[in-house]
Design a protein around this motif. Structure first.
Motif, PDB file in Angstrom:
ATOM      1  N   ARG A  97      -4.113 -11.169  -2.414  1.00 14.19           N
ATOM      2  CA  ARG A  97      -3.992 -11.575  -3.825  1.00 14.19           C
ATOM      3  C   ARG A  97      -5.192 -12.421  -4.258  1.00 14.19           C
ATOM      4  O   ARG A  97      -5.696 -12.278  -5.374  1.00 14.19           O
ATOM      5  N   LYS A  98      -5.669 -13.272  -3.374  1.00 15.29           N
ATOM      6  CA  LYS A  98      -6.813 -14.117  -3.698  1.00 15.29           C
ATOM      7  C   LYS A  98      -8.064 -13.276  -3.920  1.00 15.29           C
ATOM      8  O   LYS A  98      -8.838 -13.526  -4.849  1.00 15.29           O
ATOM      9  N   HIS A  99      -8.266 -12.271  -3.068  1.00 20.27           N
ATOM     10  CA  HIS A  99      -9.405 -11.377  -3.263  1.00 20.27           C
ATOM     11  C   HIS A  99      -9.295 -10.661  -4.607  1.00 20.27           C
ATOM     12  O   HIS A  99     -10.301 -10.476  -5.307  1.00 20.27           O
ATOM     13  N   GLY A 100      -8.077 -10.256  -4.960  1.00 17.26           N
ATOM     14  CA  GLY A 100      -7.878  -9.581  -6.239  1.00 17.26           C
ATOM     15  C   GLY A 100      -8.211 -10.479  -7.410  1.00 17.26           C
ATOM     16  O   GLY A 100      -8.833 -10.047  -8.388  1.00 17.26           O
ATOM     17  N   GLU A 101      -7.818 -11.746  -7.318  1.00 15.73           N
ATOM     18  CA  GLU A 101      -8.114 -12.708  -8.382  1.00 15.73           C
ATOM     19  C   GLU A 101      -9.619 -12.927  -8.528  1.00 15.73           C
ATOM     20  O   GLU A 101     -10.116 -13.184  -9.636  1.00 15.73           O
ATOM     21  N   ASN A 102     -10.336 -12.799  -7.413  1.00 13.45           N
ATOM     22  CA  ASN A 102     -11.793 -12.991  -7.433  1.00 13.45           C
ATOM     23  C   ASN A 102     -12.550 -11.698  -7.727  1.00 13.45           C
ATOM     24  O   ASN A 102     -13.786 -11.696  -7.738  1.00 13.45           O
ATOM     25  N   GLY A 103     -11.834 -10.614  -7.961  1.00 13.23           N
ATOM     26  CA  GLY A 103     -12.467  -9.344  -8.288  1.00 13.23           C
ATOM     27  C   GLY A 103     -13.164  -8.668  -7.129  1.00 13.23           C
ATOM     28  O   GLY A 103     -14.065  -7.842  -7.334  1.00 13.23           O
ATOM     29  N   LYS A 104     -12.754  -8.990  -5.907  1.00 17.22           N
ATOM     30  CA  LYS A 104     -13.389  -8.413  -4.723  1.00 17.22           C
ATOM     31  C   LYS A 104     -12.568  -7.233  -4.201  1.00 17.22           C
ATOM     32  O   LYS A 104     -11.346  -7.324  -4.070  1.00 17.22           O
ATOM     33  N   GLY A 105     -13.234  -6.142  -3.910  1.00 16.63           N
ATOM     34  CA  GLY A 105     -12.556  -4.987  -3.349  1.00 16.63           C
ATOM     35  C   GLY A 105     -12.014  -5.283  -1.968  1.00 16.63           C
ATOM     36  O   GLY A 105     -12.597  -6.067  -1.212  1.00 16.63           O
ATOM     37  N   VAL A 106     -10.888  -4.663  -1.631  1.00 16.00           N
ATOM     38  CA  VAL A 106     -10.242  -4.905  -0.338  1.00 16.00           C
ATOM     39  C   VAL A 106      -9.987  -3.584   0.375  1.00 16.00           C
ATOM     40  O   VAL A 106      -9.351  -2.679  -0.178  1.00 16.00           O
ATOM     41  N   LEU A 107     -10.489  -3.476   1.595  1.00 19.47           N
ATOM     42  CA  LEU A 107     -10.161  -2.365   2.470  1.00 19.47           C
ATOM     43  C   LEU A 107      -8.930  -2.802   3.262  1.00 19.47           C
ATOM     44  O   LEU A 107      -9.035  -3.582   4.199  1.00 19.47           O
ATOM     45  N   LEU A 108      -7.760  -2.345   2.834  1.00 19.53           N
ATOM     46  CA  LEU A 108      -6.510  -2.754   3.466  1.00 19.53           C
ATOM     47  C   LEU A 108      -6.221  -1.797   4.619  1.00 19.53           C
ATOM     48  O   LEU A 108      -5.766  -0.666   4.413  1.00 19.53           O
ATOM     49  N   CYS A 109      -6.535  -2.234   5.830  1.00 18.46           N
ATOM     50  CA  CYS A 109      -6.439  -1.374   7.010  1.00 18.46           C
ATOM     51  C   CYS A 109      -5.036  -1.460   7.607  1.00 18.46           C
ATOM     52  O   CYS A 109      -4.634  -2.492   8.145  1.00 18.46           O
ATOM     53  N   CYS A 110      -4.312  -0.366   7.495  1.00 19.35           N
ATOM     54  CA  CYS A 110      -2.957  -0.286   8.022  1.00 19.35           C
ATOM     55  C   CYS A 110      -2.920   0.670   9.211  1.00 19.35           C
ATOM     56  O   CYS A 110      -3.923   1.293   9.548  1.00 19.35           O
ATOM     57  N   VAL A 111      -1.756   0.779   9.826  1.00 26.09           N
ATOM     58  CA  VAL A 111      -1.593   1.689  10.963  1.00 26.09           C
ATOM     59  C   VAL A 111      -0.608   2.789  10.594  1.00 26.09           C
ATOM     60  O   VAL A 111       0.103   2.705   9.593  1.00 26.09           O
ATOM     61  N   HIS A 112      -0.570   3.829  11.414  1.00 27.78           N
ATOM     62  CA  HIS A 112       0.352   4.939  11.175  1.00 27.78           C
ATOM     63  C   HIS A 112       1.754   4.554  11.642  1.00 27.78           C
ATOM     64  O   HIS A 112       2.299   5.110  12.596  1.00 27.78           O
ATOM     65  N   ALA A 113       2.329   3.584  10.953  1.00 25.69           N
ATOM     66  CA  ALA A 113       3.723   3.249  11.208  1.00 25.69           C
ATOM     67  C   ALA A 113       4.583   4.406  10.729  1.00 25.69           C
ATOM     68  O   ALA A 113       4.241   5.104   9.776  1.00 25.69           O
ATOM     69  N   LEU A 114       5.706   4.617  11.369  1.00 26.12           N
ATOM     70  CA  LEU A 114       6.581   5.708  10.975  1.00 26.12           C
ATOM     71  C   LEU A 114       7.145   5.498   9.573  1.00 26.12           C
ATOM     72  O   LEU A 114       7.512   6.446   8.898  1.00 26.12           O
ATOM     73  N   ASN A 115       7.193   4.236   9.138  1.00 25.79           N
ATOM     74  CA  ASN A 115       7.687   3.934   7.783  1.00 25.79           C
ATOM     75  C   ASN A 115       6.534   3.721   6.802  1.00 25.79           C
ATOM     76  O   ASN A 115       6.678   2.990   5.820  1.00 25.79           O
ATOM     77  N   LEU A 116       5.416   4.378   7.050  1.00 29.61           N
ATOM     78  CA  LEU A 116       4.216   4.161   6.235  1.00 29.61           C
ATOM     79  C   LEU A 116       4.449   4.447   4.754  1.00 29.61           C
ATOM     80  O   LEU A 116       3.891   3.764   3.891  1.00 29.61           O
ATOM     81  N   GLU A 117       5.259   5.446   4.443  1.00 34.04           N
ATOM     82  CA  GLU A 117       5.501   5.776   3.036  1.00 34.04           C
ATOM     83  C   GLU A 117       6.148   4.598   2.307  1.00 34.04           C
ATOM     84  O   GLU A 117       5.804   4.297   1.157  1.00 34.04           O
ATOM     85  N   ILE A 118       7.069   3.925   2.977  1.00 32.43           N
ATOM     86  CA  ILE A 118       7.698   2.752   2.356  1.00 32.43           C
ATOM     87  C   ILE A 118       6.685   1.633   2.214  1.00 32.43           C
ATOM     88  O   ILE A 118       6.630   0.948   1.187  1.00 32.43           O
ATOM     89  N   THR A 119       5.854   1.421   3.234  1.00 31.36           N
ATOM     90  CA  THR A 119       4.849   0.358   3.173  1.00 31.36           C
ATOM     91  C   THR A 119       3.929   0.534   1.973  1.00 31.36           C
ATOM     92  O   THR A 119       3.640  -0.422   1.246  1.00 31.36           O
ATOM     93  N   ALA A 120       3.473   1.766   1.754  1.00 28.18           N
ATOM     94  CA  ALA A 120       2.550   2.026   0.646  1.00 28.18           C
ATOM     95  C   ALA A 120       3.206   1.732  -0.698  1.00 28.18           C
ATOM     96  O   ALA A 120       2.620   1.062  -1.555  1.00 28.18           O
TER      97      ALA A 120
END
Length: 290
Positions: A97-120
């Motif tokens: 959220r802080k990066h978003g407030e500062n206008g900085k792009g974020v590479l949000l690195c997640c893993v292939h969790a089986l519940n990935l659709e819910i996470t997104a």
């Protein structure tokens, strides 16, 4: 089939939805012999210190969660937002959220969790919508439902080969969901340690995106806890010490964070995928799974 799935997840109570999915996964063990073998080999390769009985228990639990993933996809794609909010916990996302407030792009690195659709979708529901990297489905009906499900609450999608657009949206200060934890083959990959496997094929895409866009890099996860709620965590910004100009060092650096995320709930990661199929000598590919 999608209509049936949508009906089931919307008329059944959540505990029963989850229980039905896990039972389906347990039942599938009788028929999915190949997937059982792959998951078993993955656990043996990643955790050689574990006994055969410990590996068997992990495989059994992983298959149950694989069955639950079908229901979780239905939840992510077909539940109304008000209902989804009831099973989400925004545990720690202040860094993003802080990066978003500062206008900085974020590479949000997640893993292939089986519940990935819910996470997104959960990220979008709690106000952290972003761009997901995906591959369109060949079946137009499936593609329509998949695209609609994955773009709810403000999320957007980018074709997985559109590198220029990924870089552009990061430079513009947006969030990009990226999954660097699988074996994508030799192209644009290096071989570095991942768990106990010393030469695991790992994508260099993370370093390419980070170096060209100068974005923040934040590992994130959304695993289901013992109470059946999904904890959204993205609490570290790791770009300061990330070796962007050294692809090998960068891949090894990222793998350590991917390992740490997976170990939050190892039974909920996609062990049924051949994570270690590629070898430095391509003629030996898949030898680990014989």
């Amino acid at each position: 089939m999608f209509g049936l799935l949508a009906l089931l997840v919307n008329i059944l109570p959540y505990p029963l939805i989850l229980k039905a999915g896990r039972q389906l996964g347990a039942f599938s063990k009788r028929f999915a012999k190949k997937r059982v073998h792959i998951a078993t080999r993955n656990f043996e390769l990643a955790f050689p210190e574990k006994s055969p009985e410990e590996v068997r228990q992990l495989v059994d639990e992983n298959l149950k969660n694989t069955g639950a993933a079908l229901m979780e996809t239905g939840i992510a794609w077909f539940w109304p937002t008000w209902r989804l909010k009831r099973i989400l916990i925004d545990k720690d996302t202040q860094v993003v959220r802080k990066h978003g407030e500062n206008g900085k792009g974020v590479l949000l690195c997640c893993v292939h969790a089986l519940n990935l659709e819910i996470t997104a979708r959960a990220c979008a529901v709690i106000g952290l919508s972003g761009y997901g990297v995906y591959r369109p489905h060949k079946n137009p009906a499936y593609e329509f439902i998949q695209y609609r499900g994955r773009t709810r609450n403000g999320n957007k999608l980018i074709y997985r080969r559109d590198l220029k657009r990924m870089i552009r949206i990061l430079r513009q200060g947006h969030r990009l969901f990226y999954l660097p934890d699988q074996d994508y083959g030799h192209n644009k990959s290096v071989f570095v340690p991942f768990f106990a496997v010393e030469n695991a094929c790992t994508t260099t895409g993370t370093s390419i995106l980070a170096y060209t866009s100068r974005c923040a890099i934040v590992p994130g996860s959304g695993f289901r806890n013992d109470a059946g709620k999904y904890e959204i965590i993205a609490d570290q910004s790791i770009e300061e010490n990330y070796p962007q100009k050294d692809e090998v060092a960068a891949a090894a650096y990222m793998n350590k964070y991917m390992e740490a995320i997976i170990m939050r709930a190892p039974e909920q990661w996609m062990w049924i995928h051949k994570r270690f199929k590629s070898n430095p000598d391509s003629s030996l590919n898949h030898q680990r799974y014989l």
